[in-house]
Design a protein around this motif. Structure first.
Motif, PDB file in Angstrom:
ATOM      1  N   ASN A 239      57.576 -74.000  -1.679  1.00 60.12           N
ATOM      2  CA  ASN A 239      56.586 -74.146  -2.745  1.00 60.12           C
ATOM      3  C   ASN A 239      57.234 -74.595  -4.051  1.00 60.12           C
ATOM      4  N   VAL A 240      58.435 -74.056  -4.353  1.00 60.19           N
ATOM      5  CA  VAL A 240      59.135 -74.430  -5.587  1.00 60.19           C
ATOM      6  C   VAL A 240      59.582 -75.888  -5.519  1.00 60.19           C
ATOM      7  N   LEU A 241      60.113 -76.296  -4.369  1.00 58.87           N
ATOM      8  CA  LEU A 241      60.560 -77.681  -4.219  1.00 58.87           C
ATOM      9  C   LEU A 241      59.400 -78.661  -4.377  1.00 58.87           C
ATOM     10  N   LEU A 242      58.247 -78.319  -3.797  1.00 60.68           N
ATOM     11  CA  LEU A 242      57.090 -79.209  -3.828  1.00 60.68           C
ATOM     12  C   LEU A 242      56.245 -79.022  -5.079  1.00 60.68           C
ATOM     13  N   ASN A 243      56.542 -77.959  -5.834  1.00 61.94           N
ATOM     14  CA  ASN A 243      55.801 -77.638  -7.058  1.00 61.94           C
ATOM     15  C   ASN A 243      54.314 -77.408  -6.786  1.00 61.94           C
ATOM     16  N   GLU A 244      54.014 -76.772  -5.650  1.00 65.32           N
ATOM     17  CA  GLU A 244      52.641 -76.413  -5.317  1.00 65.32           C
ATOM     18  C   GLU A 244      52.657 -75.281  -4.293  1.00 65.32           C
ATOM     19  N   GLU A 245      51.521 -74.590  -4.161  1.00 65.23           N
ATOM     20  CA  GLU A 245      51.417 -73.489  -3.208  1.00 65.23           C
ATOM     21  C   GLU A 245      51.107 -74.053  -1.827  1.00 65.23           C
ATOM     22  N   ARG A 246      52.107 -74.651  -1.204  1.00 63.53           N
ATOM     23  CA  ARG A 246      51.917 -75.299   0.095  1.00 63.53           C
ATOM     24  C   ARG A 246      51.962 -74.280   1.230  1.00 63.53           C
ATOM     25  N   ALA A 247      52.849 -73.287   1.126  1.00 66.10           N
ATOM     26  CA  ALA A 247      53.022 -72.298   2.184  1.00 66.10           C
ATOM     27  C   ALA A 247      52.557 -70.932   1.696  1.00 66.10           C
ATOM     28  N   ILE A 248      52.011 -70.136   2.617  1.00 63.73           N
ATOM     29  CA  ILE A 248      51.555 -68.785   2.286  1.00 63.73           C
ATOM     30  C   ILE A 248      52.766 -67.884   2.062  1.00 63.73           C
ATOM     31  N   VAL A 249      52.745 -67.144   0.947  1.00 66.62           N
ATOM     32  CA  VAL A 249      53.847 -66.240   0.627  1.00 66.62           C
ATOM     33  C   VAL A 249      53.322 -64.817   0.608  1.00 66.62           C
ATOM     34  N   SER A 250      54.012 -63.918   1.331  1.00 66.19           N
ATOM     35  CA  SER A 250      53.651 -62.500   1.296  1.00 66.19           C
ATOM     36  C   SER A 250      54.896 -61.675   1.585  1.00 66.19           C
ATOM     37  N   ASP A 251      54.789 -60.368   1.367  1.00 66.95           N
ATOM     38  CA  ASP A 251      55.903 -59.454   1.651  1.00 66.95           C
ATOM     39  C   ASP A 251      55.948 -59.058   3.115  1.00 66.95           C
ATOM     40  N   ILE A 252      54.987 -59.517   3.905  1.00 69.37           N
ATOM     41  CA  ILE A 252      54.925 -59.145   5.320  1.00 69.37           C
ATOM     42  C   ILE A 252      55.823 -60.059   6.121  1.00 69.37           C
ATOM     43  N   THR A 255      55.089 -63.816   8.286  1.00 71.34           N
ATOM     44  CA  THR A 255      53.861 -64.466   7.801  1.00 71.34           C
ATOM     45  C   THR A 255      53.772 -65.908   8.274  1.00 71.34           C
ATOM     46  N   THR A 256      54.894 -66.645   8.167  1.00 67.53           N
ATOM     47  CA  THR A 256      54.923 -68.029   8.652  1.00 67.53           C
ATOM     48  C   THR A 256      55.150 -68.012  10.157  1.00 67.53           C
ATOM     49  N   ARG A 257      54.123 -68.428  10.919  1.00 67.99           N
ATOM     50  CA  ARG A 257      54.220 -68.388  12.380  1.00 67.99           C
ATOM     51  C   ARG A 257      54.285 -69.782  12.982  1.00 67.99           C
ATOM     52  N   ASP A 258      54.141 -70.790  12.162  1.00 65.97           N
ATOM     53  CA  ASP A 258      54.238 -72.160  12.639  1.00 65.97           C
ATOM     54  C   ASP A 258      55.012 -72.948  11.589  1.00 65.97           C
ATOM     55  N   THR A 259      55.440 -74.135  11.938  1.00 67.18           N
ATOM     56  CA  THR A 259      56.181 -74.949  10.988  1.00 67.18           C
ATOM     57  C   THR A 259      55.219 -75.620  10.012  1.00 67.18           C
ATOM     58  N   ILE A 260      55.635 -75.720   8.752  1.00 66.93           N
ATOM     59  CA  ILE A 260      54.861 -76.380   7.709  1.00 66.93           C
ATOM     60  C   ILE A 260      55.727 -77.488   7.137  1.00 66.93           C
ATOM     61  N   GLU A 261      55.180 -78.697   7.059  1.00 66.69           N
ATOM     62  CA  GLU A 261      55.974 -79.836   6.600  1.00 66.69           C
ATOM     63  C   GLU A 261      55.325 -80.490   5.390  1.00 66.69           C
ATOM     64  N   ASP A 262      56.177 -80.971   4.492  1.00 67.77           N
ATOM     65  CA  ASP A 262      55.708 -81.785   3.373  1.00 67.77           C
ATOM     66  C   ASP A 262      56.881 -82.570   2.836  1.00 67.77           C
ATOM     67  N   GLU A 263      56.578 -83.604   2.060  1.00 62.19           N
ATOM     68  CA  GLU A 263      57.625 -84.527   1.617  1.00 62.19           C
ATOM     69  C   GLU A 263      57.814 -84.451   0.112  1.00 62.19           C
ATOM     70  N   LEU A 264      59.064 -84.616  -0.297  1.00 63.71           N
ATOM     71  CA  LEU A 264      59.424 -84.644  -1.712  1.00 63.71           C
ATOM     72  C   LEU A 264      60.339 -85.831  -1.930  1.00 63.71           C
ATOM     73  N   VAL A 265      60.101 -86.588  -2.986  1.00 62.84           N
ATOM     74  CA  VAL A 265      60.961 -87.725  -3.326  1.00 62.84           C
ATOM     75  C   VAL A 265      61.929 -87.283  -4.414  1.00 62.84           C
ATOM     76  N   ILE A 266      63.220 -87.395  -4.119  1.00 58.72           N
ATOM     77  CA  ILE A 266      64.269 -87.027  -5.074  1.00 58.72           C
ATOM     78  C   ILE A 266      65.063 -88.285  -5.393  1.00 58.72           C
ATOM     79  N   ASN A 267      65.008 -88.708  -6.645  1.00 58.10           N
ATOM     80  CA  ASN A 267      65.717 -89.920  -7.082  1.00 58.10           C
ATOM     81  C   ASN A 267      65.446 -91.111  -6.160  1.00 58.10           C
ATOM     82  N   GLY A 268      64.191 -91.269  -5.766  1.00 53.80           N
ATOM     83  CA  GLY A 268      63.804 -92.423  -4.964  1.00 53.80           C
ATOM     84  C   GLY A 268      63.998 -92.265  -3.470  1.00 53.80           C
ATOM     85  N   ILE A 269      64.584 -91.141  -3.017  1.00 60.70           N
ATOM     86  CA  ILE A 269      64.819 -90.905  -1.594  1.00 60.70           C
ATOM     87  C   ILE A 269      63.837 -89.852  -1.094  1.00 60.70           C
TER      88      ILE A 269
END
Length: 465
Positions: A239-252, A255-269
């Motif tokens: 979530n911090v890398l993508l700057n959005e609440e993309r993945a569910i966060v909890s103390d349990i 919580t993440t039972r499947d893979t979650i994917e998203d893309e971030l562009v860093i310096n054009g890459i």
């Protein structure tokens, strides 16, 4: 392949917008457009100069469909090399459909995917590698992929290949000439110069082939798997890398039972981050499936980020031992993959505890995803795994699998010729390998094609391009 008909398609994305552009191409494009266009200044667009724009209405009988701007491009000085008309109308879906249907009634047919660019290739406006770069340019979603596509579309790659092919072709003609005078035992091709040429061709081919690993990464993005035990902050980091609440966060835990994917562009890459299920022993069937997928994603990833809870490490020696074993397993199973070990929740530690964590696990980096501390350093490390030197130097980079395959085959044939010269193989046998190398060079630029190849390439284009 001779094309006589006139095609039409929507050149802008489908749906409503401020404007839409309809494109016609073909021998009768201007004539058909003249039947439905009434210029505000009473001009006959069949008589106007090329590369001009005209205001008027699209009409049928006395019905006005829309007020438009109509652009005229007369062949061969157009994108396709044919007569081209572009109609800029208002972006209503209804208006788009009405004008297209009107043009179809007047003799146009709907364009197939990539047919405008196919016509540009067939009419010699682009070679095949440049035409493929058009699709890459449209699909580019970061600075690096855009730069590579632009370089290829300008002809950097095809010019390099064409030059090598021409030089090899010159020597091939001399070798063929020797075959015509075989009984006289003469050599028209200087073997020393030929060896130098082959060495240069091999050098260039190897450089281009090696660039594919970088080019493929630039084009498709670098997959990065974020792994670790449950509840160490993997989803928070994503979530911090993508700057959005993309993945569910909890103390349990779990919580993440499947893979979650998203893309971030860093310096054009582009980097494709994959948040995976936590690695642990569990009897939960669904969570077990998620953990299995985690190891599958590690296999697919090019970089692995292993996240640990630094606070747990300080207070739980068993946890520390277990983590060392897990990290060692990943290193053993995937020895060639860069592994970044991040000690998260470093905001809970004092300076002495931080030093202790860094000593316990080799090459560990401190991070606080919650406080957004150490994230920029992580981005810099990820960039260090990408060879961007070729981009900075504007070198030719291969991103197309078809080009890569043809280059490998061409290299194999050229190396056969090299071996033939060293072994004193007869000119007729060398000529066979040279012809085959020339064939693979021609496949890249489109000097050697067939309908099936062109169909496969242009079927992947969008309609209207």
């Amino acid at each position: 392949m001779i094309i006589q008909d006139t095609i039409v398609a929507l050149a802008t994305p489908s749906g409503s917008g401020a404007i839409a552009i309809l494109r016609l191409s073909g021998l009768d494009a201007i004539t058909i457009a003249a039947e439905v266009f009434r210029s505000s200044s009473n001009k006959d667009i069949r008589l106007v100069k090329s590369h001009t724009i005209h205001l008027g209405n699209i009409v049928e009988n006395h019905k006005i469909f829309d007020q438009v701007l109509l652009s005229v491009f007369k062949g061969p000085n157009s994108y396709t090399g044919e007569n081209v008309i572009e109609i800029s109308c208002h972006g209503s879906v209804y208006i788009q459909q009405q004008i297209i249907q009107l043009l179809l009634r007047k003799g146009c047919r709907m364009a197939k995917p990539g047919e405008f660019t196919l016509r540009a290739f067939l009419n010699g406006k682009l070679d095949l590698s440049q035409a493929e770069a058009v699709a890459d340019l449209i699909a580019s979603d970061n600075e690096a992929s855009h730069q590579v596509a632009m370089q290829q579309m300008r002809g950097g790659f095809s010019n390099e290949i064409a030059k090598l092919r021409e030089e090899l072709l010159n020597f091939a003609s001399l070798i063929e000439l020797e075959l015509d005078f075989a009984e006289e035992d003469v050599e028209f091709a200087d073997r020393t110069q030929f060896k130098e040429l082959l060495d240069r061709i091999v050098f260039v081919l190897k450089r281009l082939i090696d660039s594919f690993s970088v080019g493929n990464v630039i084009k498709n993005g670098i997959p990065v798997a974020i792994v670790g035990e449950p509840n160490v902050g993997k989803s928070t980091l994503l979530n911090v890398l993508l700057n959005e609440e993309r993945a569910i966060v909890s103390d349990i835990a779990g919580t993440t039972r499947d893979t979650i994917e998203d893309e971030l562009v860093i310096n054009g890459i582009g980097f494709r981050f994959i948040d995976t299920a936590g690695i642990r022993e569990t009897k939960d069937i669904v969570e077990s499936i998620g953990i299995k997928k985690t190891f599958e994603k590690i296999t697919q990833a090019q970089v692995v980020i292993y996240l640990v809870d630094s606070y747990q490490l300080i207070n739980d020696s068993e946890q520390l031992s277990r983590l060392k074993i897990e990290i060692a397993k990943i290193k053993e199973q995937f020895p060639l993959k860069p592994l970044i070990v991040l000690a998260n929740k470093a905001d809970k530690l004092d300076d002495a505890q931080k030093e202790s964590v860094l000593k316990e696990i080799e090459n560990t980096h401190l991070l606080s995803a919650k406080e957004n501390s150490g994230v920029e350093e992580l981005k810099e490390q990820l960039l260090s795994f990408v060879n961007t030197g070729a981009l900075r130097n504007n070198e030719t980079i291969i991103t197309n699998t078809r080009h890569y395959d043809s280059l490998l085959k061409a290299l194999e044939e050229v190396q056969k010729v090299q071996f033939g010269i060293q072994s004193g193989v007869s000119a007729d046998l060398m000529a066979i390998d040279i012809r085959q190398a020339l064939y693979y060079f021609g496949e890249i630029t489109g000097q050697v094609t067939n309908d099936e190849l062109l169909g496969n390439i242009f079927a992947n284009f969008c309609i209207g391009k």
